[in-house]
Design a protein around this motif. Structure first.
Motif, mmCIF file in Angstrom:
data_model
loop_
_atom_site.group_PDB
_atom_site.id
_atom_site.type_symbol
_atom_site.label_atom_id
_atom_site.label_comp_id
_atom_site.label_asym_id
_atom_site.label_seq_id
_atom_site.Cartn_x
_atom_site.Cartn_y
_atom_site.Cartn_z
ATOM 1 N N THR A 100 10.389 -28.939 -37.026
ATOM 2 C CA THR A 100 9.319 -29.900 -37.318
ATOM 3 C C THR A 100 9.121 -30.851 -36.152
ATOM 4 O O THR A 100 7.992 -31.094 -35.708
ATOM 5 C CB THR A 100 9.654 -30.697 -38.589
ATOM 6 O OG1 THR A 100 9.781 -29.797 -39.696
ATOM 7 C CG2 THR A 100 8.556 -31.716 -38.893
ATOM 8 N N ALA A 101 10.235 -31.378 -35.627
ATOM 9 C CA ALA A 101 10.142 -32.335 -34.526
ATOM 10 C C ALA A 101 9.515 -31.716 -33.284
ATOM 11 O O ALA A 101 8.811 -32.395 -32.529
ATOM 12 C CB ALA A 101 11.541 -32.878 -34.194
ATOM 13 N N PHE A 102 9.731 -30.404 -33.068
ATOM 14 C CA PHE A 102 9.180 -29.754 -31.882
ATOM 15 C C PHE A 102 7.649 -29.804 -31.884
ATOM 16 O O PHE A 102 7.031 -30.177 -30.887
ATOM 17 C CB PHE A 102 9.648 -28.301 -31.827
ATOM 18 C CG PHE A 102 9.023 -27.497 -30.719
ATOM 19 C CD1 PHE A 102 9.417 -27.681 -29.406
ATOM 20 C CD2 PHE A 102 8.026 -26.576 -30.987
ATOM 21 C CE1 PHE A 102 8.837 -26.950 -28.376
ATOM 22 C CE2 PHE A 102 7.435 -25.844 -29.981
ATOM 23 C CZ PHE A 102 7.841 -26.031 -28.667
ATOM 24 N N VAL A 103 7.053 -29.428 -33.003
ATOM 25 C CA VAL A 103 5.588 -29.410 -33.068
ATOM 26 C C VAL A 103 5.028 -30.825 -33.008
ATOM 27 O O VAL A 103 4.031 -31.086 -32.323
ATOM 28 C CB VAL A 103 5.112 -28.688 -34.350
ATOM 29 C CG1 VAL A 103 3.584 -28.708 -34.441
ATOM 30 C CG2 VAL A 103 5.624 -27.252 -34.371
ATOM 31 N N VAL A 104 5.656 -31.770 -33.718
ATOM 32 C CA VAL A 104 5.171 -33.150 -33.715
ATOM 33 C C VAL A 104 5.333 -33.780 -32.334
ATOM 34 O O VAL A 104 4.448 -34.506 -31.859
ATOM 35 C CB VAL A 104 5.911 -33.986 -34.780
ATOM 36 C CG1 VAL A 104 5.464 -35.441 -34.716
ATOM 37 C CG2 VAL A 104 5.665 -33.419 -36.169
ATOM 38 N N THR A 109 4.459 -36.299 -26.263
ATOM 39 C CA THR A 109 5.038 -36.198 -24.922
ATOM 40 C C THR A 109 4.782 -34.803 -24.369
ATOM 41 O O THR A 109 4.239 -33.937 -25.066
ATOM 42 C CB THR A 109 6.549 -36.499 -24.955
ATOM 43 O OG1 THR A 109 7.041 -36.628 -23.616
ATOM 44 C CG2 THR A 109 7.313 -35.413 -25.680
ATOM 45 N N THR A 110 5.158 -34.608 -23.133
ATOM 46 C CA THR A 110 4.901 -33.327 -22.481
ATOM 47 C C THR A 110 5.962 -32.297 -22.846
ATOM 48 O O THR A 110 7.091 -32.638 -23.219
ATOM 49 C CB THR A 110 4.908 -33.496 -20.946
ATOM 50 O OG1 THR A 110 6.210 -33.910 -20.533
ATOM 51 C CG2 THR A 110 3.876 -34.538 -20.524
ATOM 52 N N VAL A 111 5.588 -31.027 -22.718
ATOM 53 C CA VAL A 111 6.549 -29.951 -22.932
ATOM 54 C C VAL A 111 7.695 -30.089 -21.937
ATOM 55 O O VAL A 111 8.858 -29.819 -22.253
ATOM 56 C CB VAL A 111 5.868 -28.575 -22.779
ATOM 57 C CG1 VAL A 111 6.890 -27.454 -22.871
ATOM 58 C CG2 VAL A 111 4.804 -28.392 -23.853
ATOM 59 N N ALA A 112 7.374 -30.551 -20.729
ATOM 60 C CA ALA A 112 8.401 -30.714 -19.696
ATOM 61 C C ALA A 112 9.495 -31.673 -20.150
ATOM 62 O O ALA A 112 10.681 -31.422 -19.954
ATOM 63 C CB ALA A 112 7.761 -31.215 -18.404
ATOM 64 N N ASN A 113 9.108 -32.789 -20.743
ATOM 65 C CA ASN A 113 10.104 -33.746 -21.207
ATOM 66 C C ASN A 113 10.969 -33.157 -22.315
ATOM 67 O O ASN A 113 12.172 -33.408 -22.385
ATOM 68 C CB ASN A 113 9.419 -35.019 -21.706
ATOM 69 C CG ASN A 113 8.996 -35.925 -20.577
ATOM 70 O OD1 ASN A 113 9.004 -35.524 -19.418
ATOM 71 N ND2 ASN A 113 8.611 -37.136 -20.903
ATOM 72 N N ILE A 114 10.348 -32.373 -23.197
ATOM 73 C CA ILE A 114 11.105 -31.737 -24.277
ATOM 74 C C ILE A 114 12.114 -30.752 -23.700
ATOM 75 O O ILE A 114 13.273 -30.695 -24.132
ATOM 76 C CB ILE A 114 10.160 -31.024 -25.264
ATOM 77 C CG1 ILE A 114 9.235 -32.054 -25.933
ATOM 78 C CG2 ILE A 114 10.950 -30.261 -26.324
ATOM 79 C CD1 ILE A 114 8.166 -31.432 -26.813
ATOM 80 N N LEU A 115 11.684 -29.968 -22.703
ATOM 81 C CA LEU A 115 12.588 -29.003 -22.088
ATOM 82 C C LEU A 115 13.753 -29.698 -21.396
ATOM 83 O O LEU A 115 14.887 -29.206 -21.413
ATOM 84 C CB LEU A 115 11.825 -28.128 -21.088
ATOM 85 C CG LEU A 115 10.776 -27.187 -21.676
ATOM 86 C CD1 LEU A 115 10.117 -26.382 -20.563
ATOM 87 C CD2 LEU A 115 11.397 -26.261 -22.703
ATOM 88 N N LEU A 116 13.487 -30.841 -20.771
ATOM 89 C CA LEU A 116 14.562 -31.566 -20.102
ATOM 90 C C LEU A 116 15.606 -32.024 -21.118
ATOM 91 O O LEU A 116 16.812 -31.930 -20.873
ATOM 92 C CB LEU A 116 14.011 -32.767 -19.337
ATOM 93 C CG LEU A 116 15.048 -33.614 -18.587
ATOM 94 C CD1 LEU A 116 15.810 -32.772 -17.593
ATOM 95 C CD2 LEU A 116 14.372 -34.786 -17.896
ATOM 96 N N VAL A 164 5.406 -42.388 -20.462
ATOM 97 C CA VAL A 164 6.561 -42.053 -21.274
ATOM 98 C C VAL A 164 6.331 -42.551 -22.696
ATOM 99 O O VAL A 164 5.972 -43.705 -22.913
ATOM 100 C CB VAL A 164 7.844 -42.689 -20.704
ATOM 101 C CG1 VAL A 164 9.037 -42.424 -21.619
ATOM 102 C CG2 VAL A 164 8.112 -42.154 -19.315
ATOM 103 N N SER A 165 6.503 -41.689 -23.661
ATOM 104 C CA SER A 165 6.363 -42.055 -25.060
ATOM 105 C C SER A 165 7.741 -42.137 -25.690
ATOM 106 O O SER A 165 8.434 -41.123 -25.793
ATOM 107 C CB SER A 165 5.515 -41.015 -25.810
ATOM 108 O OG SER A 165 5.626 -41.204 -27.208
ATOM 109 N N PRO A 166 8.161 -43.327 -26.112
ATOM 110 C CA PRO A 166 9.468 -43.434 -26.774
ATOM 111 C C PRO A 166 9.562 -42.552 -28.016
ATOM 112 O O PRO A 166 10.614 -41.984 -28.292
ATOM 113 C CB PRO A 166 9.561 -44.921 -27.132
ATOM 114 C CG PRO A 166 8.629 -45.608 -26.182
ATOM 115 C CD PRO A 166 7.510 -44.629 -25.962
ATOM 116 N N ILE A 167 8.456 -42.421 -28.756
ATOM 117 C CA ILE A 167 8.461 -41.583 -29.962
ATOM 118 C C ILE A 167 8.648 -40.123 -29.582
ATOM 119 O O ILE A 167 9.495 -39.413 -30.141
ATOM 120 C CB ILE A 167 7.158 -41.763 -30.759
ATOM 121 C CG1 ILE A 167 7.041 -43.194 -31.279
ATOM 122 C CG2 ILE A 167 7.095 -40.766 -31.919
ATOM 123 C CD1 ILE A 167 5.744 -43.477 -32.005
ATOM 124 N N GLY A 168 7.863 -39.650 -28.614
ATOM 125 C CA GLY A 168 7.947 -38.251 -28.202
ATOM 126 C C GLY A 168 9.295 -37.894 -27.622
ATOM 127 O O GLY A 168 9.892 -36.877 -27.971
#
Length: 317
Positions: A100-104, A109-116, A164-168
């Motif tokens: 759920t968190a991945f899609v939201v 934020t960017t996919v790059a930040n998620i991958l990091l 930078v999104s603190p939530i994302g």
């Protein structure tokens, strides 16, 4: 009988060398399935993230239920749900939160930040396994973990100077933490089949998304991509992971999972003609090299006869 944790070069495991190799292959295949997520998501035109989560989770749950019914029969499937106990409930909750968190998070934020953030999963899993269960992590694994983090950091470094999104970023960190916990629990309770737990996770995610979605109607084209998003990307990936992660140490399972952020940009490049940047290519080469070297060392270790009085199988819990 000597404990594996005190024997250099041995990784604490209950599985035979052949089972460990099968586990490695299955976890790699799960990362392969998950790596198609970004490519499939690019085809979906639905604007509401909760609608996407709902249909993705519904199709994943339908696949996993069908898979378990085919494998175990209806009675066996119901028994497996009953027997998974608290470990299964915990793993299911972790996957529900992470998926759920991945899609939201993609909306913030960017996919790059998620991958990091996901690059830290091997380190988190290794630390949790060591802190909670004293599962030994070899020096080679620590080196590979460090190389993976450096490589993915190189890949996404060009995107870190944006807003930078603190939530994302908080959601991205939550994804990494939940996946690490699920990896460690799956490994620790290797005798428990976790496919029902992953199925429970998709059901929980679908139920929560249903309470948040603004609409459920989508076009036929979007439904086709959501079917692939749920079955191929999520459902099959979860089935492979739940089966393979119980056979190998948590740190190695998490390391193999990092093939996802490496392969993802390749599919986007081949299918959507988005050419990866130079840093993405360099970082990807660092990660793939580290993973291949580490896996090669593991195979070599497994093929080497163990010294007398040393075993990789710990005492029964």
């Amino acid at each position: 009988m000597a404990d594996a944790a005190s024997s250099p070069g041995l990784v604490k495991t209950n599985a035979s060398p052949r089972e460990e190799r099968v586990g490695m292959l299955l976890v790699f295949l799960s990362a392969l399935m998950w790596s198609f997520g970004g490519t499939i998501a690019r085809f979906v035109t639905v604007g509401d993230s909760w609608t996407v989560i709902f249909w993705r989770s519904v199709w994943a749950a339908a696949f996993l239920l069908s898979f378990m019914a085919w494998r175990d029969g209806w009675r066996g499937m119901l028994r497996s749900f009953r027997d998974m106990g608290l470990p299964g409930l915990a793993v299911g909750s972790c996957f529900a939160i992470a998926s759920t968190a991945f899609v939201v998070a993609l909306a913030y934020t960017t996919v790059a930040n998620i991958l990091l953030m996901q690059a830290g999963v091997p380190l988190l899993a290794a630390l949790l396994a060591w802190a909670l269960f004293r599962e030994r992590v070899g020096a080679a694994t620590w080196v590979a973990i460090a190389a993976v983090i450096v490589g993915v950091a190189i890949m996404v470094s060009e995107s870190l100077d944006g807003a930078v999104s603190p939530i994302g970023d908080g959601l991205a960190l939550l994804i990494a933490l939940m996946f690490s916990i699920a990896t460690v629990i799956t490994r620790r309770f290797a005798s428990v089949r976790m496919t029902p737990a992953t199925c429970l996770g998709t059901i929980l995610a679908a139920g929560f998304a249903a309470s948040q979605a603004s609409a459920f109607t989508v076009s036929a084209g979007d439904m086709g991509f959501l079917f692939a998003f749920g079955v191929v990307n999520l459902g099959i990936g979860l089935a492979f992971f739940a089966t393979g992660a119980r056979l190998i140490p948590a740190a190695i399972a998490a390391l193999l999972g990092t093939f996802e952020p490496i392969l993802g940009p390749i599919w986007v490049w081949l299918i959507h003609s988005e050419v990866p940047s130079g840093r993405t290519i360099i970082g990807g080469m660092v990660v793939v090299t580290a993973l291949l070297v580490h896996i090669g060392l593991e195979f070599k270790r497994q093929a080497r006869p163990q010294r007398a009085g040393v075993t990789g199988v710990p005492s029964p819990n």
